[in-house]
Design an enzyme around this catalytic site. Structure first.
Site, PDB file in Angstrom:
ATOM      1  N   VAL A  52       7.373  -2.027   6.967  1.00 22.30           N
ATOM      2  CA  VAL A  52       7.280  -0.568   6.942  1.00 22.30           C
ATOM      3  C   VAL A  52       7.890  -0.038   5.648  1.00 22.30           C
ATOM      4  CG1 VAL A  52       7.877   1.572   8.105  1.00 22.30           C
ATOM      5  CG2 VAL A  52       7.386  -0.478   9.452  1.00 22.30           C
ATOM      6  N   LYS A  53       7.103   0.709   4.912  1.00 20.77           N
ATOM      7  CA  LYS A  53       7.546   1.261   3.633  1.00 20.77           C
ATOM      8  C   LYS A  53       8.169   2.639   3.871  1.00 20.77           C
ATOM      9  CE  LYS A  53       5.643   1.033  -1.057  1.00 20.77           C
ATOM     10  NZ  LYS A  53       4.376   0.989  -1.813  1.00 20.77           N
ATOM     11  N   VAL A  54       9.403   2.804   3.377  1.00 24.34           N
ATOM     12  CA  VAL A  54      10.179   4.019   3.631  1.00 24.34           C
ATOM     13  C   VAL A  54      10.770   4.528   2.316  1.00 24.34           C
ATOM     14  CG1 VAL A  54      12.119   5.007   4.901  1.00 24.34           C
ATOM     15  CG2 VAL A  54      10.783   3.157   5.940  1.00 24.34           C
ATOM     16  N   THR A  63       0.855  -1.187   0.000  1.00 26.39           N
ATOM     17  CA  THR A  63       0.000   0.000   0.000  1.00 26.39           C
ATOM     18  C   THR A  63       0.889   1.234   0.000  1.00 26.39           C
ATOM     19  OG1 THR A  63      -0.137   0.325   2.401  1.00 26.39           O
ATOM     20  CG2 THR A  63      -1.677  -1.265   1.414  1.00 26.39           C
ATOM     21  N   ALA A 116       3.044  -1.035   4.762  1.00 20.28           N
ATOM     22  CA  ALA A 116       2.324   0.171   5.183  1.00 20.28           C
ATOM     23  C   ALA A 116       3.355   1.294   5.281  1.00 20.28           C
ATOM     24  CB  ALA A 116       1.635  -0.051   6.523  1.00 20.28           C
TER      25      ALA A 116
END
Length: 219
Positions: free
Chosen positions: A82-84, A27, A56
């Site tokens: 965790v999307k960074v 996402t 996310a």
């Protein structure tokens, strides 16, 4: 190659999961905003549907803020990644999170240098944006192949996610490039089933069955 769905639409996620094809979900803030739901409730529902990784994304841009938000996200479910974004502050945060055992997906990767830095920082996933590179006159799949080669050559633990996929041809080329994962929009995934010769063959078989006036047995 694993198949992720690039969406926050729960109905689409449930449908693809029921097909037995879904390995994960990615996402981003744009996809989440489209659903007009509370962020946490939406991500938790997706995590309950999908046993694999669910990306996310943070919305802070400074390292401390990214780490703070990532720690919150990681507490919600065991399968959250965790999307960074790939920035100096982003990679500083990725290094910290990796040391804490929090998996990250480094996103918006457009060069091999960026992929290399993401791997060095400890990213679990690296996401080259194929479609956007193609739009800018580059070969996005070439970056996917180069990133896979980088990881294999130097023994990094990251996986390459072929992202920003625009159609079935991108999926074919991702397979050929050795991508570990392709994350697909729902419409693109459903197009993978389609071929006019398949439709023609099914129609011919059923027409012949009807002409012969055959009945399928009850048992």
């Amino acid at each position: 190659m694993k198949i992720f769905l690039d969406t926050a639409n729960v109905n689409h996620i449930r449908e693809v999961a029921a097909l037995g094809l879904l390995d994960g979900v990615t996402t981003n803030p744009t996809l989440v905003a489209r659903e007009k739901r509370e962020f946490k409730d939406l991500i938790l529902e997706i995590c309950r549907i999908v046993p694999g990784p669910v990306s996310a994304e943070v919305v802070s841009t400074d390292a401390d803020g990214i780490v703070r938000e990532a720690r919150i996200l990681a507490k919600w479910a065991n399968n959250i990644v965790v999307k960074v974004p790939i920035t100096p502050d982003g990679l500083k945060a990725v290094r910290t999170l990796s040391a804490e055992g929090i998996k990250t997906n480094v996103t918006l990767v457009f060069s091999l240098n960026q992929a290399f830095l993401a791997c060095r920082a400890g990213a679990a996933f690296v996401s080259p944006f194929v479609g956007r590179l193609d739009d800018a006159g580059h070969d996005g799949i070439e970056l996917v192949a180069d990133s896979v080669d980088l990881i294999e050559r130097y023994g990094f633990a990251a996986e390459v996610i072929s992202a920003s996929i625009r159609g079935p041809l991108h999926v074919i080329r991702s397979l050929q490039a050795g991508a570990h994962v392709a994350t697909l929009p729902y419409d693109t995934l459903m197009k993978l089933f389609n071929h006019p010769l398949t439709d023609k063959g099914i129609k011919a078989f059923l027409d012949d069955w009807k002409k012969a006036d055959l009945k399928f047995p009850d048992k």
